[in-house]
Design a protein around this motif. Structure first.
Motif, PDB file in Angstrom:
ATOM      1  N   THR A   1     -62.808 -35.180  31.059  1.00 42.76           N
ATOM      2  CA  THR A   1     -62.405 -33.813  30.744  1.00 42.76           C
ATOM      3  C   THR A   1     -63.547 -32.813  30.874  1.00 42.76           C
ATOM      4  O   THR A   1     -63.446 -31.691  30.392  1.00 42.76           O
ATOM      5  N   ASP A   2     -64.630 -33.184  31.525  1.00 38.17           N
ATOM      6  CA  ASP A   2     -65.744 -32.272  31.745  1.00 38.17           C
ATOM      7  C   ASP A   2     -66.105 -32.264  33.222  1.00 38.17           C
ATOM      8  O   ASP A   2     -65.698 -33.147  33.978  1.00 38.17           O
ATOM      9  N   HIS A   3     -66.881 -31.257  33.635  1.00 29.07           N
ATOM     10  CA  HIS A   3     -67.367 -31.229  35.008  1.00 29.07           C
ATOM     11  C   HIS A   3     -68.221 -32.464  35.286  1.00 29.07           C
ATOM     12  O   HIS A   3     -68.978 -32.909  34.418  1.00 29.07           O
ATOM     13  N   ALA A   4     -68.118 -32.979  36.482  1.00 33.72           N
ATOM     14  CA  ALA A   4     -68.842 -34.208  36.806  1.00 33.72           C
ATOM     15  C   ALA A   4     -70.351 -34.022  36.739  1.00 33.72           C
ATOM     16  O   ALA A   4     -71.081 -34.939  36.358  1.00 33.72           O
ATOM     17  N   ILE A   5     -70.855 -32.828  37.109  1.00 36.98           N
ATOM     18  CA  ILE A   5     -72.292 -32.574  37.235  1.00 36.98           C
ATOM     19  C   ILE A   5     -72.596 -31.227  36.615  1.00 36.98           C
ATOM     20  O   ILE A   5     -71.776 -30.299  36.686  1.00 36.98           O
ATOM     21  N   ASN A   6     -73.774 -31.079  36.013  1.00 31.64           N
ATOM     22  CA  ASN A   6     -74.245 -29.770  35.575  1.00 31.64           C
ATOM     23  C   ASN A   6     -75.624 -29.494  36.155  1.00 31.64           C
ATOM     24  O   ASN A   6     -76.314 -30.407  36.604  1.00 31.64           O
ATOM     25  N   ASP A   7     -76.024 -28.228  36.145  1.00 34.83           N
ATOM     26  CA  ASP A   7     -77.332 -27.874  36.679  1.00 34.83           C
ATOM     27  C   ASP A   7     -78.357 -27.744  35.555  1.00 34.83           C
ATOM     28  O   ASP A   7     -78.081 -28.083  34.407  1.00 34.83           O
ATOM     29  N   CYS A   8     -79.544 -27.273  35.890  1.00 37.81           N
ATOM     30  CA  CYS A   8     -80.598 -27.027  34.904  1.00 37.81           C
ATOM     31  C   CYS A   8     -81.388 -25.808  35.361  1.00 37.81           C
ATOM     32  O   CYS A   8     -81.259 -25.380  36.518  1.00 37.81           O
ATOM     33  N   PRO A   9     -82.228 -25.211  34.511  1.00 37.02           N
ATOM     34  CA  PRO A   9     -82.911 -23.968  34.880  1.00 37.02           C
ATOM     35  C   PRO A   9     -83.796 -24.068  36.118  1.00 37.02           C
ATOM     36  O   PRO A   9     -83.989 -23.073  36.819  1.00 37.02           O
ATOM     37  N   THR A  10     -84.339 -25.233  36.388  1.00 37.87           N
ATOM     38  CA  THR A  10     -85.244 -25.373  37.537  1.00 37.87           C
ATOM     39  C   THR A  10     -84.736 -26.421  38.525  1.00 37.87           C
ATOM     40  O   THR A  10     -85.511 -27.072  39.209  1.00 37.87           O
ATOM     41  N   CYS A  11     -83.421 -26.566  38.607  1.00 36.93           N
ATOM     42  CA  CYS A  11     -82.816 -27.562  39.494  1.00 36.93           C
ATOM     43  C   CYS A  11     -82.458 -26.968  40.847  1.00 36.93           C
ATOM     44  O   CYS A  11     -82.100 -25.794  40.957  1.00 36.93           O
ATOM     45  N   THR A  12     -82.522 -27.816  41.865  1.00 34.37           N
ATOM     46  CA  THR A  12     -81.881 -27.578  43.153  1.00 34.37           C
ATOM     47  C   THR A  12     -80.945 -28.752  43.383  1.00 34.37           C
ATOM     48  O   THR A  12     -81.376 -29.918  43.338  1.00 34.37           O
ATOM     49  N   ILE A  13     -79.660 -28.473  43.588  1.00 32.10           N
ATOM     50  CA  ILE A  13     -78.662 -29.533  43.677  1.00 32.10           C
ATOM     51  C   ILE A  13     -77.942 -29.437  45.018  1.00 32.10           C
ATOM     52  O   ILE A  13     -77.480 -28.354  45.409  1.00 32.10           O
ATOM     53  N   ARG A  14     -77.852 -30.553  45.712  1.00 36.95           N
ATOM     54  CA  ARG A  14     -77.109 -30.631  46.979  1.00 36.95           C
ATOM     55  C   ARG A  14     -76.090 -31.759  46.867  1.00 36.95           C
ATOM     56  O   ARG A  14     -76.454 -32.913  46.620  1.00 36.95           O
TER      57      ARG A  14
END
Length: 403
Positions: free
Chosen positions: A221-234
């Motif tokens: 029931t949650d998003h599979a992935i989250n980001d962070c303040p200094t993340c780069t996500i591909r």
């Protein structure tokens, strides 16, 4: 339009209980859940290898997968052929090869599966990683200096990326399958701002295991992935199913050739408890790029029909919202299929949003939502966005730009 939207949200982690964090406003109330890391968690490991609880894994030979094929481009002097080619593109559920066919992306060897399947098969050559903590079902990655490569692994756990994880993490050709009892989203990123983290997820299937009515698996029931303040996500070639959404990501994020489908709400007495957005840059500043992807959270991919009540659990396939005065910039969605959320696009934030060459499938309330008097979303580009059927086949009917 329903009176109330609610969304789960977590950038931090509490061990192992979810705690309410506040309320958002989207012309109505949106409940937010935050997670943060407490002292009761397991101790760290010097390297990922020291953390691994590996068991021997054997399985069937990799199943063949279907690859979406673009329609051949006709020669300039073949008018009849050109007409046939255009007709073929019009009848193509991949939009002429713009976005993937169902079950054509994800981890090698997975093949077709049902939303209700208890487990996915363990393909031959994969290692199985068990949780480090059996109570929370988490697998921990604390030290990410340099590059950490996780390839052909079946995670029977959710992945926790720790506060000091700075460097590059590559998750490739793998399956992430949080089991019943999991206390958090499929990949919980908790890296702090002391350093940068690059997270590359490629050719991977993220699919939490289903549970029965009243049972718990927070990854459902949650998003599979989250980001962070200094993340780069591909995110590239990733299959995401049985979740509340693909990504709670608002900055330095690229999603390409990926697929979101089969939101799982069968265990909830009230599906609206799971209100999230398919891709939700909540409070994000950008850039966010979504291209050549198939985002249809409310479809039962095995049958091609709607998940009953899907719209109660997904506010919108594409959902943008400001937080703390943030403004989303450099947001681009192109060549993608957007279908089966309560809305297709619900843009409440963003300056110069760009959407082009997309196909909008069925939704419950509308393919797009208008912007209220207190909404600051503006568009720099809205072109060639058309209506499509539930299987992804485009029509010639244009989707008007939201007002």
């Amino acid at each position: 339009m329903p009176e109330k939207w609610r969304s789960t949200f977590g950038r931090l982690k509490r061990w192992p209980i979810l705690a309410a964090a506040g309320t958002l406003v989207v012309s109505a109330a949106v409940t937010v859940v935050a997670l943060d890391r407490g002292a009761a968690g397991p101790t760290g490991c010097a390297t990922p290898e020291e953390c691994h609880a590996v068991t021997a894994a054997a399985g069937a030979a990799p199943a063949p997968t279907t690859t979406a094929q673009a329609t051949p481009v006709p020669t300039a002097d073949a008018a009849d052929s050109a007409g046939a080619s255009a007709a073929a593109r019009a009848a193509d559920p991949t939009g002429g090869g713009r976005y993937p066919a169902r079950f054509s992306v994800g981890a090698p060897g997975v093949g077709r599966y049902r939303q209700s399947d208890t487990q996915l098969p363990v393909p031959r050559g994969y290692r199985v990683y068990e949780p480090h903590n059996q109570a929370s079902k988490e697998w921990d990655l604390y030290n990410c200096k340099g590059s950490v490569n996780l390839d052909r692994i079946y995670f029977r756990a959710f992945i926790y990326i720790g506060t000091d994880c700075h460097g590059t993490v590559n998750i490739t050709n793998s399956i992430i399958a949080p089991p019943p009892g999991s206390a958090n989203r499929a990949i919980l990123v908790n890296a702090n701002s002391a350093g940068r983290l690059t997270l590359n997820i490629r050719n991977t299937t993220i699919r939490p295991e289903p549970v029965g009515s009243g049972q718990q698996n927070a990854a459902l029931t949650d998003h599979a992935i989250n980001d962070c303040p200094t993340c780069t996500i591909r995110i590239s070639g990733v299959d995401v199913a049985n979740t509340g959404g693909m990504c709670l990501c608002g900055a330095n994020v690229t999603i390409e050739r990926s697929w979101l489908h089969d939101n799982y709400i069968a265990h909830l007495a009230d599906p609206s408890q799971a209100h999230t957005g398919g891709v939700f840059p909540y409070g994000g500043s950008g850039p966010v790029t979504i291209s050549n992807s198939r985002l249809e959270p409310g479809v039962n991919a095995f049958t091609g029909k709607e998940v009953p009540g899907y719209w109660k659990a997904i506010t919108a396939v594409l959902f943008t919202q400001s937080q703390g005065g943030s403004t989303l910039r450099n947001y681009l969605v192109r060549d993608s299929f957007i279908s089966l959320g309560a809305f297709g696009l619900y843009a409440q934030d963003g300056t110069g949003l760009r959407l082009r060459d997309n196909v909008f499938g069925p939704t419950h309330w509308g393919r797009t939502s208008g912007c209220g008097s207190d909404c600051k979303a503006t568009y720099a580009e809205w072109s060639n966005n058309v209506v499509g059927s539930i299987d992804g086949t485009p029509s010639g009917k244009a989707v008007p730009r939201p007002s």
